[in-house]
Scaffold this active site. Structure first.
Site, PDB file in Angstrom:
ATOM      1  N   HIS A  66      -8.869  31.679  59.162  1.00 48.34           N
ATOM      2  CA  HIS A  66      -8.667  32.740  58.174  1.00 48.34           C
ATOM      3  C   HIS A  66      -8.170  32.172  56.857  1.00 48.34           C
ATOM      4  O   HIS A  66      -7.423  31.197  56.820  1.00 48.34           O
ATOM      5  CB  HIS A  66      -7.740  33.839  58.707  1.00 48.34           C
ATOM      6  CG  HIS A  66      -6.302  33.464  58.870  1.00 48.34           C
ATOM      7  ND1 HIS A  66      -5.379  33.604  57.857  1.00 48.34           N
ATOM      8  CD2 HIS A  66      -5.598  32.991  59.936  1.00 48.34           C
ATOM      9  CE1 HIS A  66      -4.186  33.239  58.288  1.00 48.34           C
ATOM     10  NE2 HIS A  66      -4.287  32.859  59.546  1.00 48.34           N
ATOM     11  N   ASP A 183      -0.904  27.937  56.925  1.00 51.89           N
ATOM     12  CA  ASP A 183      -1.446  28.970  57.799  1.00 51.89           C
ATOM     13  C   ASP A 183      -2.311  29.873  56.927  1.00 51.89           C
ATOM     14  O   ASP A 183      -1.779  30.719  56.206  1.00 51.89           O
ATOM     15  CB  ASP A 183      -0.291  29.739  58.439  1.00 51.89           C
ATOM     16  CG  ASP A 183      -0.714  30.996  59.170  1.00 51.89           C
ATOM     17  OD1 ASP A 183      -1.869  31.066  59.607  1.00 51.89           O
ATOM     18  OD2 ASP A 183       0.124  31.911  59.290  1.00 51.89           O
ATOM     19  N   GLU A 217      -6.729  38.485  58.674  1.00 54.25           N
ATOM     20  CA  GLU A 217      -6.019  38.062  59.886  1.00 54.25           C
ATOM     21  C   GLU A 217      -4.537  38.392  59.832  1.00 54.25           C
ATOM     22  O   GLU A 217      -3.941  38.781  60.839  1.00 54.25           O
ATOM     23  CB  GLU A 217      -6.218  36.559  60.114  1.00 54.25           C
ATOM     24  CG  GLU A 217      -5.788  36.064  61.482  1.00 54.25           C
ATOM     25  CD  GLU A 217      -4.293  35.731  61.589  1.00 54.25           C
ATOM     26  OE1 GLU A 217      -3.807  35.563  62.722  1.00 54.25           O
ATOM     27  OE2 GLU A 217      -3.611  35.627  60.532  1.00 54.25           O
ATOM     28  N   GLU A 218      -3.923  38.225  58.666  1.00 52.81           N
ATOM     29  CA  GLU A 218      -2.475  38.420  58.575  1.00 52.81           C
ATOM     30  C   GLU A 218      -2.054  39.870  58.835  1.00 52.81           C
ATOM     31  O   GLU A 218      -0.876  40.131  59.065  1.00 52.81           O
ATOM     32  CB  GLU A 218      -1.962  37.964  57.205  1.00 52.81           C
ATOM     33  CG  GLU A 218      -2.062  36.463  56.953  1.00 52.81           C
ATOM     34  CD  GLU A 218      -1.139  35.632  57.843  1.00 52.81           C
ATOM     35  OE1 GLU A 218      -0.380  36.212  58.640  1.00 52.81           O
ATOM     36  OE2 GLU A 218      -1.195  34.397  57.743  1.00 52.81           O
ATOM     37  N   ASP A 238      -6.252  28.044  64.257  1.00 54.12           N
ATOM     38  CA  ASP A 238      -5.119  28.603  63.515  1.00 54.12           C
ATOM     39  C   ASP A 238      -3.905  27.735  63.790  1.00 54.12           C
ATOM     40  O   ASP A 238      -3.931  26.855  64.655  1.00 54.12           O
ATOM     41  CB  ASP A 238      -4.885  30.055  63.937  1.00 54.12           C
ATOM     42  CG  ASP A 238      -4.224  30.897  62.852  1.00 54.12           C
ATOM     43  OD1 ASP A 238      -3.557  30.307  61.979  1.00 54.12           O
ATOM     44  OD2 ASP A 238      -4.363  32.131  62.883  1.00 54.12           O
ATOM     45  N   HIS A 318       5.273  30.775  58.142  1.00 56.52           N
ATOM     46  CA  HIS A 318       5.500  31.950  57.293  1.00 56.52           C
ATOM     47  C   HIS A 318       6.668  31.762  56.334  1.00 56.52           C
ATOM     48  O   HIS A 318       7.259  32.732  55.861  1.00 56.52           O
ATOM     49  CB  HIS A 318       5.655  33.223  58.135  1.00 56.52           C
ATOM     50  CG  HIS A 318       4.354  33.750  58.643  1.00 56.52           C
ATOM     51  ND1 HIS A 318       4.208  35.003  59.174  1.00 56.52           N
ATOM     52  CD2 HIS A 318       3.115  33.190  58.681  1.00 56.52           C
ATOM     53  CE1 HIS A 318       2.942  35.199  59.529  1.00 56.52           C
ATOM     54  NE2 HIS A 318       2.262  34.104  59.241  1.00 56.52           N
TER      55      HIS A 318
END
Length: 344
Positions: A66, A183, A217-218, A238, A318
């Protein structure tokens, strides 16, 4: 190869792409792959799909990375001209405190700013260190001469404008890359370079394979569509999550056995492990307790496939993330060995 995967990752991280505002990076990837001889397709949701014919077209594979990232939107313009944030994706306010950002207006003008606590100054606010980091207290200080809501509005800034975070990408001499949005731009770079190299070598994959660059995706539904009925295996590439009780590290490929959605397909997981052992690819098996992927989104959507999840180990996910070229290379190697292997 277009360029080293770690360098391509750096280029991708510097293209703002918060979930919901991903046209620029999709266009970049589409143009790049078009130059290599592919014919990218964009679905209605804005994701990019490349289908590579293989020797066997009856049984097919689907592999994703993603390109959307964490970000924010303007929730409100405050009376003093600063901005209240609404978060996009699963992260905490403290992870972006002090971060530089860009406000992207609907008139295609960009303004820079800094995300701060309202009570930042220790010389003024007694609770500067203890006040809760939340939507009420955190704000964007815009780098313009504004001190009222009206002055900010005159810039063209309004509720719903996207806000991207400065990635601050650095590649160190010791082989680390530290940045926001590793990510999942590490994985996107891996798949892009795989496709470019495939064209250069002229090799044919054993199975027709769909490469899917998802853009939601998030927020949970990135790779849950456009899955051909002939697809039998679905692999999400991922990040591997690191922390207490985790085996994942920054130097190997992480193979996920279970996340918040439940266990991944045992046969496909064992196939990954067998390939790693056979080809001497450093790997770790792991559980990601608070995690979901494109593959788990596909399962929730009812896809009848074997699903798997692999990726580079990412430290401090994150937040301001980091990984090492060793982990990237191990992931690249497993992706290649898998795509040229027999079905699990």
């Amino acid at each position: 190869m277009y360029k080293d995967t770690i360098e391509l990752t750096k280029e991708l991280t510097n293209i703002p792409s918060p979930t919901g505002d991903t046209k620029k990076i999709i266009a970049f990837i589409s143009n790049l792959l078009n130059k290599s001889g592919y014919k990218p397709c964009i679905n209605n949701k804005g994701s990019l799909i490349i289908t590579v014919p293989g020797t066997n077209q009856e049984k097919q594979r689907f592999i994703t990375a993603h390109i959307d990232t964490l970000g924010a939107m303007v929730r409100a313009i405050k009376p003093d001209g600063r901005l209240k944030l609404d978060l996009i994706g699963g992260f905490n306010f403290n992870a972006i405190e002090g971060e530089y950002c860009t406000i992207h207006t609907q008139e295609n003008k960009d303004y820079t700013g800094t995300i701060l606590m309202h009570q930042t100054s220790v010389h003024v606010y007694k609770d500067a260190g203890t006040a809760k980091r939340d939507q009420q207290n955190m704000e964007v200080r815009i780098d313009e001469k504004v001190s009222s809501k009206e002055e900010t509005e005159k810039l063209g800034i309004q509720v719903g404008d996207f806000i991207s975070f400065d990635p601050r990408t650095i590649i160190t001499s010791s082989g680390f890359i530290k940045s926001r949005h590793l990510d999942d731009k590490v994985s996107a770079a891996i798949l892009i370079n795989f496709l470019i190299n495939l064209k250069k070598t002229g090799e044919t994959l054993p199975y027709t394979t769909h490469f899917f660059f998802s853009n939601n995706e998030e927020i949970g539904y990135g790779g849950n569509s456009n899955i051909d009925s002939q697809v039998v295996e679905y692999v999400a590439v991922d990040m591997g999550a690191m922390g207490d009780d985790q085996q994942t590290d920054e130097y190997t490929v992480s193979i996920c056995v279970k996340d918040a959605s439940g266990p991944y397909h045992l046969g496909l997981r064992n196939h990954f492990v067998s390939l790693c052992k056979e080809k001497n690819i450093p790997y770790q098996l792991d559980i990601y307790p608070y995690y979901g992927s494109d593959a788990s989104a596909a399962m929730r959507a009812g896809a009848d496939v074997k699903h798997g999840l692999i990726g580079a180990g990412i430290e401090s996910s994150h937040a301001y993330e980091r990984t090492h070229k060793d982990s990237i290379e191990s992931t690249e190697q497993l992706v290649k060995e898998y795509l040229f292997s027999s079905l699990s």
